[in-house]
Design a protein around this motif. Structure first.
Motif, PDB file in Angstrom:
ATOM      1  N   VAL A 177       6.878  15.816  -4.546  1.00 50.31           N
ATOM      2  CA  VAL A 177       5.402  14.744  -5.120  1.00 50.31           C
ATOM      3  C   VAL A 177       5.914  15.105  -6.263  1.00 50.31           C
ATOM      4  O   VAL A 177       5.490  15.541  -7.610  1.00 50.31           O
ATOM      5  N   ALA A 194      -1.355   3.509  -3.986  1.00 52.25           N
ATOM      6  CA  ALA A 194      -2.719   4.051  -4.447  1.00 52.25           C
ATOM      7  C   ALA A 194      -2.491   5.340  -4.813  1.00 52.25           C
ATOM      8  O   ALA A 194      -3.452   5.110  -6.532  1.00 52.25           O
ATOM      9  N   ALA A 195      -2.246   6.281  -4.848  1.00 52.13           N
ATOM     10  CA  ALA A 195      -2.335   7.544  -5.747  1.00 52.13           C
ATOM     11  C   ALA A 195      -0.561   7.675  -6.056  1.00 52.13           C
ATOM     12  O   ALA A 195      -1.197   8.628  -7.462  1.00 52.13           O
ATOM     13  N   GLN A 196      -0.389   6.669  -7.015  1.00 50.80           N
ATOM     14  CA  GLN A 196       0.959   6.647  -7.557  1.00 50.80           C
ATOM     15  C   GLN A 196       1.494   8.292  -7.464  1.00 50.80           C
ATOM     16  O   GLN A 196       2.011   8.183  -8.365  1.00 50.80           O
ATOM     17  N   GLU A 197       1.966   7.786  -5.765  1.00 52.53           N
ATOM     18  CA  GLU A 197       2.740   8.812  -6.119  1.00 52.53           C
ATOM     19  C   GLU A 197       4.069   8.565  -5.384  1.00 52.53           C
ATOM     20  O   GLU A 197       3.837   8.159  -3.891  1.00 52.53           O
ATOM     21  N   LYS A 202      -1.488  -3.255 -10.402  1.00 54.13           N
ATOM     22  CA  LYS A 202      -1.478  -2.238  -9.562  1.00 54.13           C
ATOM     23  C   LYS A 202      -2.613  -2.688  -8.234  1.00 54.13           C
ATOM     24  O   LYS A 202      -2.271  -2.728  -7.151  1.00 54.13           O
ATOM     25  N   HIS A 220       6.850  10.507  -2.476  1.00 53.68           N
ATOM     26  CA  HIS A 220       6.746  11.798  -1.450  1.00 53.68           C
ATOM     27  C   HIS A 220       8.772  11.808  -1.219  1.00 53.68           C
ATOM     28  O   HIS A 220       8.827  10.949  -0.336  1.00 53.68           O
ATOM     29  N   ALA A 270       5.207  11.754  -9.370  1.00 53.31           N
ATOM     30  CA  ALA A 270       3.814  10.887 -10.090  1.00 53.31           C
ATOM     31  C   ALA A 270       4.757   9.371 -10.791  1.00 53.31           C
ATOM     32  O   ALA A 270       5.619   9.627 -11.493  1.00 53.31           O
ATOM     33  N   ASP A 292       3.482   6.241  -2.762  1.00 53.91           N
ATOM     34  CA  ASP A 292       2.191   5.487  -2.226  1.00 53.91           C
ATOM     35  C   ASP A 292       1.383   5.258  -3.121  1.00 53.91           C
ATOM     36  O   ASP A 292       1.629   5.821  -4.370  1.00 53.91           O
ATOM     37  N   GLU A 322       0.991  -1.518  -0.056  1.00 58.09           N
ATOM     38  CA  GLU A 322      -0.288  -0.109  -0.254  1.00 58.09           C
ATOM     39  C   GLU A 322       1.260   1.373  -0.378  1.00 58.09           C
ATOM     40  O   GLU A 322       1.209   1.853  -0.856  1.00 58.09           O
ATOM     41  N   THR A 323       1.617   1.634   1.324  1.00 52.82           N
ATOM     42  CA  THR A 323       2.472   2.993   1.123  1.00 52.82           C
ATOM     43  C   THR A 323       3.850   1.946   1.782  1.00 52.82           C
ATOM     44  O   THR A 323       3.754   1.215   2.388  1.00 52.82           O
TER      45      THR A 323
END
Ligand code: SF4
Lengths: 469, 201
Positions: B157, B146-149, B167, B151, B159, B144, B5-6
């Motif tokens: 951020v 889910a957000a495809q990011e 995914k 950090h 992408a 992350d 997930e993250t």
């Protein structure tokens, strides 16, 4: 009328079981080859989830990476190697999969065994937990390497989840000069494409120089597709292919032969089919090749010299080059033919077939290897060995001072007892010159069987054309 | 397979191109019949000297990176063999995300099967992240899925692209085989048709 299709498209489409909306495909796998290194965890996974092998008769297992190439009557000395080989045999029994054991004359390197048995046929999908599965593409079959999770997936379902590849064509036109071999063609191709040039593609090799190759030469070319990053290599089947397949133990039965050949003849790229990339190479300009570095793209003509990292504009590449040269113990500008070698390895799924041994023997015949060189010949399979002995090739090698071994992967990757010592330099007919590939600190130069034999004789990397009458 | 997930942790920079599978895990470790226990041998030849002692300079031996969860490397990462021991050793070390400008196909595929997220980003973006990663323990990255990011430590951020089906499987820790066996009827229909058309197969 349907749009013109490539050979890859035809094979791909004929194996589609399902296609999800996002484009992910489930493709049927006709043949699954299994070896001892990448399968134990897959069988373990099956056992743990209570699954069986979906089509055991479409699966063939053989131990090759760990087997000793010396006297096998005492078994395998290394306990871990022994466990892996024994695990393969036990899994074969438990899951009903055919295994060619170490004492079976059919045992050998998995990519030599498949074609030899007629297990590999045109138009098929073939997988194995081994990147050099690309070898089988020489028959016009879509053959590629997979990881252990995928091995388990194929065992359990006879299918694979895959996204289609892009199409690339490499055209090798013209006549190959004397002394230049299939190995030199593929080394040249890799030097042109680079080790990542084929990533995401299936490469179809075409052109008259490819057509002119024997099946064994075609296998050498397809074998190293992965060294250009490609998932698979393909060569359209033709009369050469059919003649090779005919009469093999697992070839189509006589009653099916005509229908099979008629189908195989449809397996070619249609005129006007689209390729996402195309590369053209003039065969008449290919001279015998050799690698200087630790990546298979580090290729020069045997008559050339070690390149200079300072001349490389890309900083990352220049750094990688210097690292290679340091590892290889070479300096920029050094002529390749002045590089002294300690070892010679003739064998592997790239160049361990009967024609390779004949080619090497023709150079070695009546000559003696340099006193400073240790050289070994490792036939690709028990049947190759048997054939070579029937032709007296083993005597040629033994008389010249080569060792004559039992079949297996051997010093191609040095998982068994055959390895280079740190700093030792080897002319090798295998396919990878990575750091430590043939033994920690070992230095590998990839060459054709002819150059390997010539180099064994002089003790230096040697242009085989000096030995041709 | 564990869900992804993250992921939050330090990223180890490995600024080398063409890192091959022999470098990731040399062949002497392929003799195992298990999937676990390979982490200590990850990058063996760069990580240990001839006597088997750690080479202090190697990135994963430096105190700041011993717990790295992300690896940032040069182009064509994972080229060479199909050995799944490569992702197994990366995972067993504790790394669950590899960022590079490009990957070799088989390795890339193998990552997803083992709950590792391979992220392909343009060279200049990788260079920037690599630079940030050099700050060691002070540089924490969060990935992350889910957000495809991503950090980055400086708050930026980034992408990243990922195939939607992969995914989905990674987020839910789904086993491919189970998903495929749901389609058993289709496989059997295919086989029947094939048997009639090409009895020699
Ligand atoms: S001969 Fe070498 S390349 Fe071929 S399967 Fe064996 S180890 Fe792999």
């Amino acid at each position: 009328m349907t749009a013109p299709r490539t050979l890859f498209d035809k094979i791909w489409e004929s194996h589609l079981v399902d296609r999800q909306d996002d484009g992910t495909c489930l493709i049927y796998i006709d043949r699954h080859l299994v070896h001892e290194v990448t399968s134990p965890q897959a069988f373990e996974g099956l056992a743990l989830s209570g699954r069986t092998v979906y089509r055991p008769e479409q699966t063939l297992a053989v131990a090759d990476h760990n087997v000793p190439t010396t006297d096998r009557s005492k078994g395998i000395a290394d306990p871990e190697s022994r466990t892996q080989v024994e695990t393969l045999e036990a899994n074969g029994r438990a899951f009903g999969v055919r295994v060619f054991s170490m004492d079976d004359v059919r045992q050998g390197v998995v990519h030599i065994v498949g074609p030899e048995q007629g297990f590999t046929l045109p138009g098929m999908t073939i997988v194995c937990g081994d990147s050099h599965t690309s070898t089988h593409g020489a028959f016009g079959s879509l053959a590629f390497g997979i990881g252990t999770s995928e091995v388990e997936h194929v065992l359990a379902t006879q299918t694979l989840v895959q996204a289609p590849a892009k199409n690339m064509r490499v055209l090798v036109n013209g006549n190959l000069p004397q002394g230049t071999t299939a190995k030199d063609i593929v080394l040249k191709i890799i030097s042109v494409l680079g080790t990542a040039g084929g990533t995401g593609y299936v490469i179809e090799y075409a052109g008259d120089a490819i057509r002119g190759l024997s099946m064994e030469g075609r296998m050498t070319v397809c074998n190293m597709s992965i060294e250009a990053g490609a998932r698979a290599g393909l060569i359209a089947p033709d009369e050469t292919t059919f003649a090779y397949v005919k009469g093999r133990p697992l070839a189509p039965k006589p009653a099916d032969w005509e229908a099979a050949v008629a189908y195989w003849k449809t397996l070619h790229t249609d005129d006007g089919a689209h390729f996402d990339a195309e590369v053209v190479i003039d065969a008449s300009e290919i001279v015998p090749q050799v690698t200087w570095g630790t990546s298979p793209e580090d290729v020069v003509a045997i008559t050339g010299s070690v390149p200079d990292p300072k001349a490389e504009v890309d900083e990352g590449k220049a750094k990688a080059m210097q690292r290679s040269l340091d590892y290889m113990g070479l300096v920029a500008g050094q002529p390749m033919e002045e590089v002294k070698i300690d070892r010679v390895f003739i064998g592997s799924c790239t160049n361990g077939r009967i024609e390779d041994l004949r080619a090497a023997a023709s150079v070695a015949k009546g000559r003696t290897i340099a006193a400073s060189v240790k050289a070994m010949v490792v036939p690709g399979s028990g049947l190759v060995k048997q054939q070579a002995e029937a032709e007296g090739l083993h005597t040629v090698f033994l008389d010249a001072g080569f060792e004559w071994r039992e079949p297996g992967c051997s010093m191609c990757l040095a998982m068994n007892a055959d390895k280079l010592e740190p700093g030792e330099r080897c002319a090798s007919t295998s396919n990878r010159n990575f750091e430590g590939r043939q033994g920690r600190g070992g230095r590998t130069h990839l060459v054709s069987p002819e150059i390997a034999a010539a180099s064994a004789i002089t003790g230096y990397l040697t242009d085989v054309r000096k030995f041709l009458g | 397979m564990d869900k992804f997930e993250t992921l939050t942790g330090v990223a180890a920079p490995l600024p080398m191109i063409n890192v091959d599978t022999d470098m990731i895990i040399p062949k002497q470790f392929l003799k195992t019949i298990k999937r676990t226990g390979l982490g200590k041998s990850l990058f063996f030849e760069m990580r240990y000297d001839d006597a088997g002692k750690e080479i202090p300079d190697f990135i994963l031996n430096r105190p700041a990176y011993r717990q790295a969860k992300v690896l940032i490397a040069g182009a064509n990462f994972g080229c060479g063999s199909s050995r799944e021991h490569a992702p197994w050793s990366i995972l067993d070390f504790g790394i669950r995300c590899v960022i590079a400008p490009s990957f070799a196909d088989i390795f890339y595929n193998n990552c997803f099967k083992n709950g590792i997220l391979p992220i392909k980003l343009p060279q200049e973006v990788c260079d920037k992240l690599m630079k940030a990663a050099e700050n060691g323990a002070n540089a924490t990255f969060t990935v992350d899925l889910a957000a495809q990011e991503i950090h980055a430590p400086d708050g930026e951020v980034v992408a990243f692209p990922v195939d939607s089906f992969r995914k989905h499987c990674l987020l839910n820790g789904l086993d491919d085989i189970g998903l495929t066996l749901v389609k058993k009827a289709k496989i059997d229909t295919y086989e029947q048709a094939r048997k009639t058309a090409q009895p020699w197969v």
